[in-house]
Write a protein that holds these residues in place. Structure first.
Motif, mmCIF file in Angstrom:
data_model
loop_
_atom_site.group_PDB
_atom_site.id
_atom_site.type_symbol
_atom_site.label_atom_id
_atom_site.label_comp_id
_atom_site.label_asym_id
_atom_site.label_seq_id
_atom_site.Cartn_x
_atom_site.Cartn_y
_atom_site.Cartn_z
ATOM 1 N N ASP A 106 0.831 -1.204 0.000
ATOM 2 C CA ASP A 106 0.000 0.000 0.000
ATOM 3 C C ASP A 106 0.866 1.254 0.000
ATOM 4 N N LEU A 107 1.906 1.233 0.818
ATOM 5 C CA LEU A 107 2.820 2.372 0.873
ATOM 6 C C LEU A 107 3.511 2.575 -0.474
ATOM 7 N N LYS A 108 3.959 1.477 -1.062
ATOM 8 C CA LYS A 108 4.626 1.579 -2.361
ATOM 9 C C LYS A 108 3.695 2.219 -3.388
ATOM 10 N N ASN A 109 2.434 1.810 -3.390
ATOM 11 C CA ASN A 109 1.468 2.363 -4.344
ATOM 12 C C ASN A 109 1.192 3.847 -4.080
ATOM 13 N N ILE A 110 1.141 4.217 -2.799
ATOM 14 C CA ILE A 110 0.923 5.628 -2.444
ATOM 15 C C ILE A 110 2.075 6.485 -2.938
ATOM 16 N N PHE A 111 3.313 6.023 -2.693
ATOM 17 C CA PHE A 111 4.484 6.796 -3.102
ATOM 18 C C PHE A 111 4.540 6.910 -4.625
ATOM 19 N N THR A 112 4.192 5.839 -5.309
ATOM 20 C CA THR A 112 4.168 5.866 -6.777
ATOM 21 C C THR A 112 3.127 6.867 -7.266
ATOM 22 N N SER A 117 1.724 11.998 -9.779
ATOM 23 C CA SER A 117 0.838 13.163 -9.851
ATOM 24 C C SER A 117 1.529 14.381 -10.467
ATOM 25 N N ALA A 118 2.853 14.408 -10.418
ATOM 26 C CA ALA A 118 3.594 15.571 -10.933
ATOM 27 C C ALA A 118 3.975 15.443 -12.397
ATOM 28 N N VAL A 119 3.754 14.265 -12.986
ATOM 29 C CA VAL A 119 4.143 14.043 -14.384
ATOM 30 C C VAL A 119 3.395 15.015 -15.301
ATOM 31 N N GLY A 120 4.164 15.706 -16.127
ATOM 32 C CA GLY A 120 3.577 16.667 -17.046
ATOM 33 C C GLY A 120 3.469 18.071 -16.488
ATOM 34 N N TYR A 121 3.856 18.242 -15.226
ATOM 35 C CA TYR A 121 3.814 19.566 -14.592
ATOM 36 C C TYR A 121 5.256 20.093 -14.403
ATOM 37 N N LYS A 128 10.045 13.535 -9.102
ATOM 38 C CA LYS A 128 10.369 12.218 -9.661
ATOM 39 C C LYS A 128 11.437 11.496 -8.839
ATOM 40 N N GLY A 129 11.129 10.270 -8.423
ATOM 41 C CA GLY A 129 12.101 9.443 -7.714
ATOM 42 C C GLY A 129 12.342 9.808 -6.267
ATOM 43 N N LEU A 130 11.531 10.709 -5.707
ATOM 44 C CA LEU A 130 11.754 11.148 -4.324
ATOM 45 C C LEU A 130 11.739 9.994 -3.331
ATOM 46 N N PHE A 131 10.888 9.001 -3.593
ATOM 47 C CA PHE A 131 10.755 7.882 -2.667
ATOM 48 C C PHE A 131 11.546 6.650 -3.106
ATOM 49 N N ALA A 132 12.440 6.826 -4.060
ATOM 50 C CA ALA A 132 13.158 5.678 -4.623
ATOM 51 C C ALA A 132 13.922 4.884 -3.567
#
Length: 519
Positions: A106-112, A117-121, A128-132
């Motif tokens: 669930d956490l992995k999906n939330i972070f993804t 959400s920022a793609v295209g902005y 991008k990759g903050l939670f990698a």
């Protein structure tokens, strides 16, 4: 409760979480999970506070995801740089953490979802990759799903219990302070592996003050070896945000540390449009060339690392290195970072760079680069600091201050800030207290000669000394040994010898009398 008391209690609690929960996970690796959870809570509360807008009748965490319209989401991403649905907030995940059999996925999906959400902005690259490095499915958390979930839940519940105050009380920067505290402690306990990218806060504070000295406003600040961003953030702490007009720029080669730096910006409430952190090799693939020049540059580049140097024939024609006519040695890239910083520096700015002492007196290419710097009057000040300031090394480093606006001043100021009165001993390391930093800045500002401490030397004299820029070559070390009066010492010796002769005479007389009695 004062903010300092609250901060001390928080730090103790956070370190306890890290120690209690990590178990079999290596402490330096486990920092990612503690720091990642701390970051997740921060952006959740920050985002909820933004959505609620101070309206006490709105509780974003209690709303269903279905009430979110595309317009609400779009507007929020343009402002905050990312989007978090109510169900994805840390607060809601923490409530069920102990009983959620799917916690890690669930956490992995939330972070993804947050990153997507920022793609295209405009914020895409900053999110991008903050939670990698916060890999909730990693075997470092355990070999079974149950083990992973158990550790994750323990960290989440521990971070949930921390009292950071509220945004309204302006105590939220405690998040950032707590974050730096964790990095600080992990670095101290990890030795060189942890300390190589962490600049102690006291040194960061000094460097920031040197780079921003006497400037009421700057266009932007830059760190070519940004690490976890501590040097850039000290500039924010030392001065009101509005004087740094265009924000914070940095480049970092290590992917994990690059993520830490970006998280650190968010944690200190710097919005995505005010910071620009790039991933990559600064010497081989420099970023922000279109954004230069910078009015302030701060840096603690890696000491004596290898680089392409003469193996890459194109580098000698690089605008950063060509003016010096020579490249830094392949095995010692220190001066390559210095020349890079100089190239990015504005005509009115200052760069403050931590340097290994050897580059200031060694021969060869390094001497030729010093010649270029001195002959062009770029060297403003060199400061020698106490030993044992950094984690994992006892080296007494120097700070090099560069300037392109020295005008008619053709001298280099040397400051010996390594002696007594410039540091405090604290456990295994020395620290610079505010009073020590104030003293160094005062000397830097006044530029007066002070016996054993400070001296300004004309560039011509430095040239005659083979462009040696070592502080010890120009500032005599004070002899603190007790002074001896030779005449008084000789008189004491004469009296001692005379007394010895008297005693020998008396002993001989006694022995003679004893021998007569025996006869």
């Amino acid at each position: 409760m004062t903010s300092n008391t609250q901060r001390a209690q928080l730090q103790a609690q956070i370190w306890k979480i890290a120690n209690d929960v990590r178990g079999a996970v290596d402490g330096w690796d486990f920092k990612q999970f503690v720091l990642g959870t701390l970051f997740y809570r921060f952006i959740s509360e920050n985002f909820a506070d933004y959505i609620e807008g101070g309206d006490e009748s709105i509780d974003y965490a209690s709303l269903p995801d279905s009430v979110i319209t595309p317009e609400i989401k779009d507007d929020a991403i343009k402002t905050k740089g990312y989007f978090i649905y109510p169900s994805q907030l840390f607060e809601n995940v923490a409530k069920a953490a102990g009983n959620n059999p799917n916690l890690n996925t669930d956490l992995k999906n939330i972070f993804t979802s947050i990153e997507a959400s920022a793609v295209g902005y405009d914020s895409e690259n900053n999110i991008k990759g903050l939670f990698a490095d916060f890999d909730t499915t990693s075997t470092r958390l355990g070999n079974t799903v149950e083990d992973k979930n158990s550790r994750l839940a323990a960290v989440i519940k521990g971070v949930e219990r921390l009292n950071f105050g509220s945004f309204e009380d302006n105590q939220i920067d405690l998040f950032g302070d707590a974050y730096e505290f964790l990095i600080h402690n992990y670095a101290a306990n990890a030795g060189k592996s942890g300390g190589e990218f962490f600049t102690p806060q006291c040194v960061s504070k000094l460097i920031a003050r040197l780079a921003l000295h006497n400037q009421t406003a700057i266009n932007k600040i830059y760190d070519p070896a940004a690490g976890s961003g501590s040097l850039l953030l000290q500039a924010k702490k030392q001065f009101d945000e509005h004087i740094i007009e265009e924000g914070f720029f940095g480049q970092e080669i290590n992917h994990t540390t690059y993520n830490l730096a970006r998280m650190n910006m968010f944690l200190h409430n710097i919005n995505y449009d005010k910071f620009h952190i790039a991933l990559g090799n600064t010497l081989r693939d420099p970023q922000f060339g279109d954004d230069k020049p910078f009015d302030a540059i701060v840096s603690n580049p890696p000491y004596s690392v290898s680089w392409d140097g003469s193996d890459d024939p194109t580098l000698i024609n690089d605008d950063r290195f060509a003016p010096a006519g020579v490249l830094a040695p392949k095995s010692k890239a220190d001066f390559a970072f210095v020349l890079h910083a100089l190239s990015y520096l504005s005509g009115r700015g200052k760069a403050a760079i931590v340097c290994f002492p050897g580059i200031f007196y060694r021969g060869g290419a390094e001497q030729k680069i010093r010649k270029y710097l001195v002959d062009n009057n770029y060297v403003k000040t060199i400061i020698s600091l106490p030993s044992n300031l950094f984690y994992g090394t006892s080296i007494a480093v120097n700070i090099l201050v560069l300037s392109k606006s020295k005008g008619n001043d053709t001298t280099v100021q040397f400051i010996n800030a390594s002696g007594e009165g410039f540091f405090t001993k604290e456990t295994n390391n020395n620290i610079l207290e505010d009073k020590h930093i104030d003293r160094i800045i005062g000397i830097f500002d006044a530029k007066e000669n002070i016996d054993y401490v400070a001296k300004s030397i004309d560039n011509k004299v430095i040239a005659e000394n083979d462009y040696n820029l070592s502080v010890s070559s120009y500032i005599e070390v004070e002899d603190t040994r007790p002074k001896t009066d030779i005449k008084e010492l000789n008189e004491r010796i004469r009296r001692i010898v005379a007394r010895e002769n008297e005693l020998r005479t008396e002993i001989d007389k006694i022995v003679a009398e004893l021998e007569e009695d025996e006869l």
